[in-house]
Design a protein around this motif. Structure first.
Motif, PDB file in Angstrom:
ATOM      1  N   ASN A  31       0.842  -1.187   0.000  1.00  0.00           N
ATOM      2  CA  ASN A  31       0.000   0.000   0.000  1.00  0.00           C
ATOM      3  C   ASN A  31       0.884   1.246   0.000  1.00  0.00           C
ATOM      4  O   ASN A  31       1.708   1.413   0.890  1.00  0.00           O
ATOM      5  N   PRO A  32       0.721   2.125  -0.993  1.00  0.00           N
ATOM      6  CA  PRO A  32       1.560   3.317  -1.049  1.00  0.00           C
ATOM      7  C   PRO A  32       1.237   4.341   0.039  1.00  0.00           C
ATOM      8  O   PRO A  32       2.020   5.251   0.278  1.00  0.00           O
ATOM      9  N   ASN A  33       0.106   4.191   0.686  1.00  0.00           N
ATOM     10  CA  ASN A  33      -0.296   5.103   1.763  1.00  0.00           C
ATOM     11  C   ASN A  33      -0.675   4.318   3.006  1.00  0.00           C
ATOM     12  O   ASN A  33      -1.669   4.612   3.650  1.00  0.00           O
ATOM     13  N   GLY A  34       0.128   3.341   3.349  1.00  0.00           N
ATOM     14  CA  GLY A  34      -0.180   2.468   4.479  1.00  0.00           C
ATOM     15  C   GLY A  34      -0.285   3.201   5.800  1.00  0.00           C
ATOM     16  O   GLY A  34       0.247   4.293   5.974  1.00  0.00           O
ATOM     17  N   GLN A  35      -0.967   2.584   6.722  1.00  0.00           N
ATOM     18  CA  GLN A  35      -1.168   3.145   8.061  1.00  0.00           C
ATOM     19  C   GLN A  35      -0.121   2.596   9.008  1.00  0.00           C
ATOM     20  O   GLN A  35       0.304   1.455   8.881  1.00  0.00           O
ATOM     21  N   TRP A  36       0.287   3.407   9.956  1.00  0.00           N
ATOM     22  CA  TRP A  36       1.260   2.954  10.937  1.00  0.00           C
ATOM     23  C   TRP A  36       0.913   3.393  12.350  1.00  0.00           C
ATOM     24  O   TRP A  36       1.700   3.248  13.267  1.00  0.00           O
ATOM     25  N   ALA A  37      -0.295   3.890  12.562  1.00  0.00           N
ATOM     26  CA  ALA A  37      -0.697   4.361  13.888  1.00  0.00           C
ATOM     27  C   ALA A  37      -0.772   3.225  14.910  1.00  0.00           C
ATOM     28  O   ALA A  37      -0.696   3.470  16.105  1.00  0.00           O
ATOM     29  N   PHE A  38      -0.878   1.988  14.455  1.00  0.00           N
ATOM     30  CA  PHE A  38      -1.007   0.849  15.368  1.00  0.00           C
ATOM     31  C   PHE A  38       0.343   0.342  15.882  1.00  0.00           C
ATOM     32  O   PHE A  38       0.386  -0.446  16.803  1.00  0.00           O
ATOM     33  N   VAL A  39       1.451   0.802  15.294  1.00  0.00           N
ATOM     34  CA  VAL A  39       2.759   0.308  15.721  1.00  0.00           C
ATOM     35  C   VAL A  39       3.222   1.039  16.979  1.00  0.00           C
ATOM     36  O   VAL A  39       2.672   2.076  17.359  1.00  0.00           O
ATOM     37  N   ASP A  40       4.257   0.512  17.622  1.00  0.00           N
ATOM     38  CA  ASP A  40       4.748   1.109  18.869  1.00  0.00           C
ATOM     39  C   ASP A  40       5.249   2.536  18.634  1.00  0.00           C
ATOM     40  O   ASP A  40       5.594   2.915  17.515  1.00  0.00           O
ATOM     41  N   GLU A  41       5.279   3.317  19.686  1.00  0.00           N
ATOM     42  CA  GLU A  41       5.613   4.740  19.607  1.00  0.00           C
ATOM     43  C   GLU A  41       6.978   5.019  18.975  1.00  0.00           C
ATOM     44  O   GLU A  41       7.076   5.880  18.098  1.00  0.00           O
ATOM     45  N   PRO A  42       8.059   4.330  19.371  1.00  0.00           N
ATOM     46  CA  PRO A  42       9.354   4.639  18.739  1.00  0.00           C
ATOM     47  C   PRO A  42       9.348   4.414  17.223  1.00  0.00           C
ATOM     48  O   PRO A  42       9.896   5.216  16.472  1.00  0.00           O
ATOM     49  N   THR A  43       8.710   3.346  16.771  1.00  0.00           N
ATOM     50  CA  THR A  43       8.640   3.071  15.333  1.00  0.00           C
ATOM     51  C   THR A  43       7.764   4.093  14.644  1.00  0.00           C
ATOM     52  O   THR A  43       8.103   4.596  13.565  1.00  0.00           O
ATOM     53  N   ARG A  44       6.629   4.421  15.239  1.00  0.00           N
ATOM     54  CA  ARG A  44       5.726   5.433  14.678  1.00  0.00           C
ATOM     55  C   ARG A  44       6.450   6.769  14.536  1.00  0.00           C
ATOM     56  O   ARG A  44       6.350   7.450  13.517  1.00  0.00           O
ATOM     57  N   ARG A  45       7.223   7.141  15.551  1.00  0.00           N
ATOM     58  CA  ARG A  45       7.971   8.403  15.519  1.00  0.00           C
ATOM     59  C   ARG A  45       9.027   8.374  14.408  1.00  0.00           C
ATOM     60  O   ARG A  45       9.211   9.365  13.699  1.00  0.00           O
ATOM     61  N   ALA A  46       9.712   7.249  14.244  1.00  0.00           N
ATOM     62  CA  ALA A  46      10.747   7.137  13.205  1.00  0.00           C
ATOM     63  C   ALA A  46      10.144   7.266  11.809  1.00  0.00           C
ATOM     64  O   ALA A  46      10.701   7.957  10.943  1.00  0.00           O
ATOM     65  N   ILE A  47       9.019   6.621  11.574  1.00  0.00           N
ATOM     66  CA  ILE A  47       8.356   6.708  10.267  1.00  0.00           C
ATOM     67  C   ILE A  47       7.895   8.133  10.011  1.00  0.00           C
ATOM     68  O   ILE A  47       8.131   8.698   8.938  1.00  0.00           O
ATOM     69  N   THR A  48       7.251   8.730  10.989  1.00  0.00           N
ATOM     70  CA  THR A  48       6.746  10.093  10.848  1.00  0.00           C
ATOM     71  C   THR A  48       7.879  11.078  10.587  1.00  0.00           C
ATOM     72  O   THR A  48       7.781  11.945   9.716  1.00  0.00           O
ATOM     73  N   THR A  49       8.978  10.931  11.320  1.00  0.00           N
ATOM     74  CA  THR A  49      10.124  11.821  11.150  1.00  0.00           C
ATOM     75  C   THR A  49      10.729  11.682   9.756  1.00  0.00           C
ATOM     76  O   THR A  49      11.045  12.679   9.101  1.00  0.00           O
ATOM     77  N   ALA A  50      10.902  10.453   9.289  1.00  0.00           N
ATOM     78  CA  ALA A  50      11.486  10.222   7.968  1.00  0.00           C
ATOM     79  C   ALA A  50      10.616  10.833   6.871  1.00  0.00           C
ATOM     80  O   ALA A  50      11.131  11.498   5.965  1.00  0.00           O
ATOM     81  N   LEU A  51       9.309  10.635   6.951  1.00  0.00           N
ATOM     82  CA  LEU A  51       8.417  11.208   5.941  1.00  0.00           C
ATOM     83  C   LEU A  51       8.392  12.729   6.016  1.00  0.00           C
ATOM     84  O   LEU A  51       8.411  13.418   4.989  1.00  0.00           O
ATOM     85  N   ALA A  52       8.365  13.283   7.225  1.00  0.00           N
ATOM     86  CA  ALA A  52       8.368  14.739   7.388  1.00  0.00           C
ATOM     87  C   ALA A  52       9.668  15.340   6.858  1.00  0.00           C
ATOM     88  O   ALA A  52       9.650  16.390   6.197  1.00  0.00           O
ATOM     89  N   ASP A  53      10.800  14.688   7.132  1.00  0.00           N
ATOM     90  CA  ASP A  53      12.081  15.167   6.604  1.00  0.00           C
ATOM     91  C   ASP A  53      12.048  15.225   5.083  1.00  0.00           C
ATOM     92  O   ASP A  53      12.500  16.193   4.477  1.00  0.00           O
ATOM     93  N   HIS A  54      11.522  14.193   4.487  1.00  0.00           N
ATOM     94  CA  HIS A  54      11.459  14.161   3.024  1.00  0.00           C
ATOM     95  C   HIS A  54      10.564  15.277   2.491  1.00  0.00           C
ATOM     96  O   HIS A  54      10.941  15.982   1.558  1.00  0.00           O
ATOM     97  N   LEU A  55       9.402  15.444   3.082  1.00  0.00           N
ATOM     98  CA  LEU A  55       8.486  16.473   2.606  1.00  0.00           C
ATOM     99  C   LEU A  55       9.040  17.881   2.823  1.00  0.00           C
ATOM    100  O   LEU A  55       8.894  18.750   1.968  1.00  0.00           O
ATOM    101  N   GLN A  56       9.700  18.089   3.941  1.00  0.00           N
ATOM    102  CA  GLN A  56      10.221  19.422   4.260  1.00  0.00           C
ATOM    103  C   GLN A  56      11.509  19.742   3.504  1.00  0.00           C
ATOM    104  O   GLN A  56      11.697  20.850   3.033  1.00  0.00           O
ATOM    105  N   ASN A  57      12.396  18.761   3.397  1.00  0.00           N
ATOM    106  CA  ASN A  57      13.730  19.027   2.869  1.00  0.00           C
ATOM    107  C   ASN A  57      13.995  18.435   1.497  1.00  0.00           C
ATOM    108  O   ASN A  57      15.068  18.653   0.948  1.00  0.00           O
ATOM    109  N   GLY A  58      13.083  17.630   0.996  1.00  0.00           N
ATOM    110  CA  GLY A  58      13.298  16.995  -0.298  1.00  0.00           C
ATOM    111  C   GLY A  58      14.401  15.959  -0.280  1.00  0.00           C
ATOM    112  O   GLY A  58      15.063  15.732  -1.276  1.00  0.00           O
ATOM    113  N   ILE A  59      14.628  15.334   0.852  1.00  0.00           N
ATOM    114  CA  ILE A  59      15.670  14.320   0.965  1.00  0.00           C
ATOM    115  C   ILE A  59      15.223  13.075   0.203  1.00  0.00           C
ATOM    116  O   ILE A  59      14.152  12.554   0.459  1.00  0.00           O
ATOM    117  N   PRO A  60      16.036  12.583  -0.729  1.00  0.00           N
ATOM    118  CA  PRO A  60      15.664  11.361  -1.452  1.00  0.00           C
ATOM    119  C   PRO A  60      15.454  10.194  -0.497  1.00  0.00           C
ATOM    120  O   PRO A  60      16.152  10.081   0.502  1.00  0.00           O
TER     121      PRO A  60
END
Length: 78
Positions: A31-60
């Protein structure tokens, strides 16, 4: 999995698997837009941070899996 998301031009993919009784993993879908709210907090934070970094900074997305590169890119942008 990296080859799959690269082939389809995806930045993120939520891969769904099933595990057979004999222990073999079977791929069901991606799924290109999969959900991750059900995973543990550290993993959820890592996914959210990585996606936010990409959207904000254009990091490949290749650099998301390499925290040292991600931090190096942040330092160069300051």
């Amino acid at each position: 999995m990296r080859a799959y998301v690269d082939a389809f031009g995806l930045l993120f993919g939520a891969f769904d698997f099933a595990v057979r009784a004999d222990g073999r993993w079977i791929w069901l879908e991606t799924n290109p837009n999969g959900q991750w709210a059900f995973v543990d907090e550290p993993t959820r934070r890592a996914i959210t941070t990585a996606l936010a970094d990409h959207l904000q900074n254009g990091i490949p997305h290749k650099d998301i899996s390499r925290p040292a590169n991600r931090h190096r890119n942040r330092e160069h942008s300051r």
